[in-house]
Write a protein that holds these residues in place. Structure first.
Motif, PDB file in Angstrom:
ATOM      1  N   LEU A   1      -8.570   3.048   5.027  1.00 15.30           N
ATOM      2  CA  LEU A   1      -8.272   3.564   3.692  1.00 15.30           C
ATOM      3  C   LEU A   1      -9.045   2.778   2.643  1.00 15.30           C
ATOM      4  O   LEU A   1      -9.354   1.593   2.843  1.00 15.30           O
ATOM      5  CB  LEU A   1      -6.769   3.485   3.416  1.00 15.30           C
ATOM      6  N   PRO A   2      -9.329   3.389   1.513  1.00 14.60           N
ATOM      7  CA  PRO A   2     -10.152   2.722   0.500  1.00 14.60           C
ATOM      8  C   PRO A   2      -9.400   1.703  -0.345  1.00 14.60           C
ATOM      9  O   PRO A   2     -10.021   0.988  -1.140  1.00 14.60           O
ATOM     10  CB  PRO A   2     -10.636   3.886  -0.369  1.00 14.60           C
ATOM     11  N   VAL A   3      -8.076   1.660  -0.198  1.00 16.10           N
ATOM     12  CA  VAL A   3      -7.247   0.746  -0.998  1.00 16.10           C
ATOM     13  C   VAL A   3      -6.402  -0.083  -0.040  1.00 16.10           C
ATOM     14  O   VAL A   3      -6.006   0.394   1.037  1.00 16.10           O
ATOM     15  CB  VAL A   3      -6.356   1.530  -1.984  1.00 16.10           C
ATOM     16  N   THR A   4      -6.105  -1.310  -0.409  1.00 18.97           N
ATOM     17  CA  THR A   4      -5.363  -2.223   0.463  1.00 18.97           C
ATOM     18  C   THR A   4      -3.865  -1.928   0.452  1.00 18.97           C
ATOM     19  O   THR A   4      -3.382  -1.074  -0.287  1.00 18.97           O
ATOM     20  CB  THR A   4      -5.579  -3.671   0.017  1.00 18.97           C
ATOM     21  N   ALA A   5      -3.137  -2.662   1.297  1.00 22.08           N
ATOM     22  CA  ALA A   5      -1.668  -2.671   1.359  1.00 22.08           C
ATOM     23  C   ALA A   5      -1.060  -1.287   1.559  1.00 22.08           C
ATOM     24  O   ALA A   5      -0.204  -0.852   0.776  1.00 22.08           O
ATOM     25  CB  ALA A   5      -1.091  -3.332   0.109  1.00 22.08           C
ATOM     26  N   PRO A   6      -1.439  -0.556   2.622  1.00 22.08           N
ATOM     27  CA  PRO A   6      -0.811   0.737   2.897  1.00 22.08           C
ATOM     28  C   PRO A   6       0.578   0.540   3.500  1.00 22.08           C
ATOM     29  O   PRO A   6       0.708  -0.048   4.574  1.00 22.08           O
ATOM     30  CB  PRO A   6      -1.774   1.387   3.897  1.00 22.08           C
ATOM     31  N   LEU A   7       1.597   1.051   2.824  1.00 22.37           N
ATOM     32  CA  LEU A   7       2.975   0.835   3.298  1.00 22.37           C
ATOM     33  C   LEU A   7       3.650   2.167   3.644  1.00 22.37           C
ATOM     34  O   LEU A   7       3.552   2.654   4.755  1.00 22.37           O
ATOM     35  CB  LEU A   7       3.770   0.039   2.262  1.00 22.37           C
ATOM     36  N   GLY A   8       4.360   2.771   2.698  1.00 28.51           N
ATOM     37  CA  GLY A   8       5.096   3.990   3.005  1.00 28.51           C
ATOM     38  C   GLY A   8       4.187   5.150   3.357  1.00 28.51           C
ATOM     39  O   GLY A   8       3.080   5.276   2.839  1.00 28.51           O
TER      40      GLY A   8
ATOM     41  N   THR B   1      -0.147  -2.164  -4.379  1.00 30.81           N
ATOM     42  CA  THR B   1      -1.150  -2.946  -5.081  1.00 30.81           C
ATOM     43  C   THR B   1      -1.385  -2.333  -6.450  1.00 30.81           C
ATOM     44  O   THR B   1      -0.849  -1.269  -6.768  1.00 30.81           O
ATOM     45  CB  THR B   1      -2.470  -2.994  -4.270  1.00 30.81           C
ATOM     46  N   THR B   2      -2.173  -3.012  -7.259  1.00 29.31           N
ATOM     47  CA  THR B   2      -2.517  -2.543  -8.599  1.00 29.31           C
ATOM     48  C   THR B   2      -4.007  -2.207  -8.645  1.00 29.31           C
ATOM     49  O   THR B   2      -4.816  -2.959  -8.105  1.00 29.31           O
ATOM     50  CB  THR B   2      -2.210  -3.635  -9.630  1.00 29.31           C
ATOM     51  N   PRO B   3      -4.411  -1.113  -9.291  1.00 24.72           N
ATOM     52  CA  PRO B   3      -3.569  -0.115  -9.965  1.00 24.72           C
ATOM     53  C   PRO B   3      -2.828   0.760  -8.956  1.00 24.72           C
ATOM     54  O   PRO B   3      -3.287   0.948  -7.824  1.00 24.72           O
ATOM     55  CB  PRO B   3      -4.583   0.685 -10.776  1.00 24.72           C
ATOM     56  N   ALA B   4      -1.704   1.321  -9.381  1.00 23.61           N
ATOM     57  CA  ALA B   4      -0.859   2.109  -8.494  1.00 23.61           C
ATOM     58  C   ALA B   4      -1.579   3.375  -8.035  1.00 23.61           C
ATOM     59  O   ALA B   4      -2.211   4.072  -8.841  1.00 23.61           O
ATOM     60  CB  ALA B   4       0.433   2.482  -9.210  1.00 23.61           C
ATOM     61  N   SER B   5      -1.479   3.669  -6.727  1.00 25.29           N
ATOM     62  CA  SER B   5      -2.122   4.866  -6.206  1.00 25.29           C
ATOM     63  C   SER B   5      -1.513   5.257  -4.869  1.00 25.29           C
ATOM     64  O   SER B   5      -0.784   4.478  -4.245  1.00 25.29           O
ATOM     65  CB  SER B   5      -3.627   4.629  -6.009  1.00 25.29           C
TER      66      SER B   5
ATOM     67  N   THR C   1       2.406   2.688 -15.765  1.00 27.16           N
ATOM     68  CA  THR C   1       3.494   2.206 -14.917  1.00 27.16           C
ATOM     69  C   THR C   1       3.096   0.857 -14.341  1.00 27.16           C
ATOM     70  O   THR C   1       1.910   0.611 -14.081  1.00 27.16           O
ATOM     71  CB  THR C   1       3.827   3.187 -13.771  1.00 27.16           C
ATOM     72  N   THR C   2       4.075  -0.004 -14.148  1.00 27.13           N
ATOM     73  CA  THR C   2       3.850  -1.308 -13.512  1.00 27.13           C
ATOM     74  C   THR C   2       4.174  -1.261 -12.026  1.00 27.13           C
ATOM     75  O   THR C   2       4.225  -2.299 -11.362  1.00 27.13           O
ATOM     76  CB  THR C   2       4.718  -2.383 -14.190  1.00 27.13           C
ATOM     77  N   MET C   3       4.379  -0.068 -11.490  1.00 29.34           N
ATOM     78  CA  MET C   3       4.816   0.083 -10.109  1.00 29.34           C
ATOM     79  C   MET C   3       3.801  -0.458  -9.101  1.00 29.34           C
ATOM     80  O   MET C   3       2.597  -0.283  -9.236  1.00 29.34           O
ATOM     81  CB  MET C   3       5.069   1.562  -9.789  1.00 29.34           C
ATOM     82  N   LEU C   4       4.342  -1.117  -8.060  1.00 31.98           N
ATOM     83  CA  LEU C   4       3.611  -1.419  -6.833  1.00 31.98           C
ATOM     84  C   LEU C   4       4.156  -0.456  -5.780  1.00 31.98           C
ATOM     85  O   LEU C   4       5.234  -0.687  -5.235  1.00 31.98           O
ATOM     86  CB  LEU C   4       3.834  -2.868  -6.411  1.00 31.98           C
ATOM     87  N   PRO C   5       3.493   0.667  -5.498  1.00 30.43           N
ATOM     88  CA  PRO C   5       4.073   1.727  -4.662  1.00 30.43           C
ATOM     89  C   PRO C   5       4.430   1.254  -3.250  1.00 30.43           C
ATOM     90  O   PRO C   5       3.635   0.563  -2.594  1.00 30.43           O
ATOM     91  CB  PRO C   5       2.963   2.778  -4.630  1.00 30.43           C
ATOM     92  N   VAL C   6       5.609   1.649  -2.799  1.00 34.67           N
ATOM     93  CA  VAL C   6       6.110   1.248  -1.483  1.00 34.67           C
ATOM     94  C   VAL C   6       6.589   2.449  -0.663  1.00 34.67           C
ATOM     95  O   VAL C   6       6.289   2.568   0.523  1.00 34.67           O
ATOM     96  CB  VAL C   6       7.259   0.222  -1.606  1.00 34.67           C
TER      97      VAL C   6
END
Length: 465
Positions: free
Chosen positions: A127-134, A149-153, A172-177
């Motif tokens: 994936l192009p962005v780190t920290a893939p969770l949910g 991670t930031t920015p949220a995506s 939003t300040t969210m770190l998506p989970v």
């Protein structure tokens, strides 16, 4: 009324099965799996070799188990009792979702891995962005991944394996989970809902990845997310909030308070909310709970204490695994239990998609608050011409075939208390005296349909608290 004599004789003359809807949950600190009935009774416990993050029931009934921050996951087969460890090809797994073909999609590390139903590695997608969770799978078969991670995506993997990342548009300040694809009708694309750490926002995206809304929940941080039979959204917090939100407007339908809060949410086959509450982490103290919530009132109907034969579930943090989202969204035209009725029909019709003897012909289920001083309801849903008999017992037995009957007997005939019979739909209110001596008392009910054949049907029950 009493059960007909020929039926009663067959029940008592039998040799001993389990026919009932139940769900699996992983307990992190106590390192075990528990199978929990729809009425809050733990039916069995499986000791696991390590601490656990979550459990995910596959379409074939096996349970895929995410260990807590380890490079291996496990596949538990309830039919054989075997535990098969599988090495991750891409770091520590975090969450698992299953597609309509029964393949598992697992987040963690730098991307997503695909495994077939037997646990064989198929592919890894970076994936192009780190920290893939949910992870969730939508009505079109796309896989959506939340990045903490930031920015949220979120990222989307389409049916061709093409990856697209969608940053949220708005503040939003969210770190998506956590992310969930909802149900908006058959053959209709899902909307994608996201919550995360460091924010109480609820984000809605369409199937093209467009940010439709960022709804503030009014709480500091959200920990659980699900949707109900009406398509509306539920979120919760560890601080005690349980919020029911109109999916079309973002308006709060109800704002409930949940003592001790909740870390995760799920929806059962009847549309009731199941909230995971981590009561104890150390293992010293009362068990953790999977609380069954009345969606109309927010009241706890059954605490669902995670305890079995002296073992208490502790450190529980993930949602219990139910077939609700899979049956409505991922594979509505499949038939998980092989009873000839597709998953969508079962969920919307009030029967179980994972119990072959809970069908449109007959099902029995218990509803309502089963605490002392309250009243529970035993409800039969049956076709208008179906003649049925209910047996009430104080115990269960292993699933047992009985000569002259189809299906299996599950209630204990030696502890039979009473029987009733009827035709078509029916219900009975069970008043529970306000007597502390009744706490922990259980009774169970199973149906038999009477036609050209005698057929044992599903089981439900009441656990008094």
């Amino acid at each position: 009324m009493s059960l007909p004599r020929f039926v009663l004789a067959a029940l008592f003359g039998c040799v001993p099965v389990f026919a009932q809807e139940s769900f699996w949950i992983a307990n992190r600190a106590s390192s075990d799996l528990m199978r929990v009935s729809s009425f809050g009774k733990v039916l069995e416990r499986v000791a696991m070799p390590t601490t656990l993050r979550s459990a995910h029931t596959a379409p074939d009934g096996k349970v895929w188990v995410v260990r807590f921050i380890q490079g291996t996951f496990d596949i538990y087969d309830p039919a054989t009792g075997s535990i098969t460890p599988v090495t991750s090809q891409n770091g520590s797994p975090f969450q698992i979702a299953f597609d309509a073909q029964g393949h598992a999609w697992i987040t963690g590390g730098t991307g997503v891995q695909e495994f077939d139903a037997a646990g064989n590695f198929v592919q890894s997608i970076v994936l192009p962005v780190t920290a893939p969770l949910g992870i969730t799978i939508d009505a079109d078969g796309n896989k959506w991944i939340a990045h903490r991670t930031t920015p949220a995506s979120v990222s989307r993997i389409d049916s061709g394996g093409v990856v697209t990342n969608f940053p949220f548009v708005g503040t939003t300040t969210m770190l998506p989970v956590t992310t969930v694809a909802d149900f908006r009708g058959l053959l209709t694309s899902s909307h994608i809902w996201v919550i995360g750490d460091s924010s109480g926002d609820l984000v809605e995206l369409d199937a093209a990845g467009n940010t439709l809304h960022i709804y503030p929940s009014g709480v500091t941080s959200l920990s659980g997310l699900t949707f109900d039979l009406g398509g509306n959204i539920w979120v919760c917090s560890s601080a005690g909030a349980l919020i029911h939100i109109d999916a079309s407007t973002g308006n709060v339908i109800n704002n409930f308070s949940l003592p001790l809060g909740a870390l995760a949410l799920a929806t059962d086959s009847e549309g009731r909310v199941l909230a995971t509450t981590r009561v104890t982490f150390s293992g010293v103290g009362p068990p953790c709970e999977v609380r069954r919530i009345d969606p109309a009132t927010g009241a706890i109907e059954v605490p669902g204490y995670l305890q079995y034969s002296g073992f208490n579930g502790s450190g529980t943090q993930s949602a219990i695994s139910t077939p609700f989202q899979y049956s409505l969204v991922v594979n509505p035209f499949g038939d998980l239990d092989g009873d000839g009725e597709v998953n969508y029909v079962e969920i919307t019709g009030g029967t179980s998609p994972i119990d072959a003897v809970s069908t449109s012909t007959f099902r029995v289920e218990t509803f309502g608050n089963t605490g002392i001083g309250n009243a529970a309801t035993v409800a039969v849903q049956a076709s208008p011409v179906t003649l049925w008999v209910l047996g009430y017992s104080l115990g269960l037995i292993p699933p047992t075939p009985v000569p002259g009957f189809n299906g299996n007997l599950v209630i204990d005939p030696t502890q039979l208390v009473t029987t009733t019979f009827g035709v078509g739909n029916g219900s009975a209110s069970i008043a529970i005296a306000n007597d502390p001596m009744l706490v922990g008392f259980e009774f169970f009910v199973q149906g038999v349909t009477v036609a050209a054949t005698l057929d044992f049907k599903n089981v439900s029950g009441v656990t008094i608290w």
